[in-house]
Design an enzyme around this catalytic site. Structure first.
Site, PDB file in Angstrom:
ATOM      1  CD  GLU A  24      -2.825   1.435   0.453  1.00  0.00           C
ATOM      2  OE1 GLU A  24      -2.487   1.477  -0.739  1.00  0.00           O
ATOM      3  OE2 GLU A  24      -3.980   1.655   0.831  1.00  0.00           O
ATOM      4  CG  ASP A  25      -0.803   4.800  -1.662  1.00  0.00           C
ATOM      5  OD1 ASP A  25      -1.503   4.247  -0.779  1.00  0.00           O
ATOM      6  OD2 ASP A  25      -1.289   5.596  -2.491  1.00  0.00           O
ATOM      7  CG  ASP A  80      -4.961   9.150   5.884  1.00  0.00           C
ATOM      8  OD1 ASP A  80      -4.615   9.601   6.979  1.00  0.00           O
ATOM      9  OD2 ASP A  80      -5.677   9.796   5.096  1.00  0.00           O
ATOM     10  CE  LYS A 132      -1.512  11.685   5.152  1.00  0.00           C
ATOM     11  NZ  LYS A 132      -2.694  12.408   4.638  1.00  0.00           N
ATOM     12  CG  PHE A 156      -2.977  15.582   0.604  1.00  0.00           C
ATOM     13  CD1 PHE A 156      -3.944  14.611   0.879  1.00  0.00           C
ATOM     14  CD2 PHE A 156      -2.522  15.713  -0.704  1.00  0.00           C
ATOM     15  CE1 PHE A 156      -4.446  13.815  -0.138  1.00  0.00           C
ATOM     16  CE2 PHE A 156      -3.025  14.912  -1.724  1.00  0.00           C
ATOM     17  CZ  PHE A 156      -3.992  13.962  -1.425  1.00  0.00           C
ATOM     18  CG  ASP A 199      -3.960  10.603  -6.839  1.00  0.00           C
ATOM     19  OD1 ASP A 199      -3.960   9.799  -5.882  1.00  0.00           O
ATOM     20  OD2 ASP A 199      -4.999  11.086  -7.319  1.00  0.00           O
ATOM     21  NE  ARG A 213      -2.176   8.194  -9.890  1.00  0.00           N
ATOM     22  CZ  ARG A 213      -2.860   7.825  -8.818  1.00  0.00           C
ATOM     23  NH1 ARG A 213      -2.237   7.455  -7.726  1.00  0.00           N
ATOM     24  NH2 ARG A 213      -4.172   7.835  -8.813  1.00  0.00           N
TER      25      ARG A 213
END
Ligand code: IMP
Ligand code: MG
Length: 176
Positions: free
Chosen positions: A96-97, A100, A128, A149, A156, A162
């Site tokens: 996963e990127d 959050d 995060k 953010f 993105d 990206r």
């Protein structure tokens, strides 16, 4: 919105950490022929680099989750693309990127958990520092970051940014 001119995590730092993660994963998954399940689209760049840093043979497939968050506390996540390779009896590593609120990973883990896997673990490039809506066990973490953010290296804002080779904070002009 404007990009903070100073990268939060530069390309060289990303590369070093990903090689470390690759070495750790190669040890843990050695001989287990794991399946890397890449969450689209954000984890694409991370996965391409991490896969090449893992020295034990493995496969790669994709999953896509979309969150419909009318209101943050009622965000609902739908799986819009499922892996083509069967997950049954596989050692699955979800890439996963960013972790959050945790709602996306929770939904993906629910789906994977129904497939009769041998094991499942999560590797997130970024974690995060926020209050979670859904707490998920992230076994492998790239970087812990403050609650901003961020964009770049796959992440993105409205499908933009990206392609940046590093992670940058996107600030709203009014706060800048
Ligand atoms: P969660 O379900 O709240 O944990 O959110 C996970 C998803 O939201 C990630 O896979 C990203 O696609 C997106 N997301 C969360 N925070 C950021 C951010 O700072 N930048 C870009 N995308 C983000
Ligand atoms: Mg994502």
């Amino acid at each position: 919105m404007r990009l903070n001119p100073k990268p939060l995590i530069d390309a060289a730092t990303l590369s070093i950490r990903i090689r470390e993660l690759g070495a750790a994963l190669s040890r843990t998954y050695g001989g287990k022929h794991p399946l890397l399940l890449v969450t689209l689209k954000g984890a694409l760049y991370f996965a391409a680099d991490l896969s090449r840093a893992i020295t034990t043979p493995h496969q790669v497939d994709f999953i896509r989750a979309r969150s419909y968050a009318g209101d943050q506390s009622t965000g609902r996540v739908e799986i819009t693309h499922r892996p083509e390779i069967s997950l049954r009896d596989r050692h699955v590593l979800i890439l996963e990127d960013i972790y959050d609120t945790g709602q996306t990973l929770a939904a993906i883990l629910d789906m994977v958990g129904e497939e009769g896997v041998a094991s499942v673990a999560v590797c997130a490039l970024l974690v995060k520092d926020v209050a979670r809506v859904s707490a998920v066990d992230v076994a492998y973490k790239g970087f812990e970051i403050p609650n901003h953010f961020v964009v770049g290296y796959g992440l993105d804002y409205n499908e933009g940014y990206r392609e940046l080779p590093e992670i940058r904070i996107l600030e709203s002009e009014t706060l800048a």
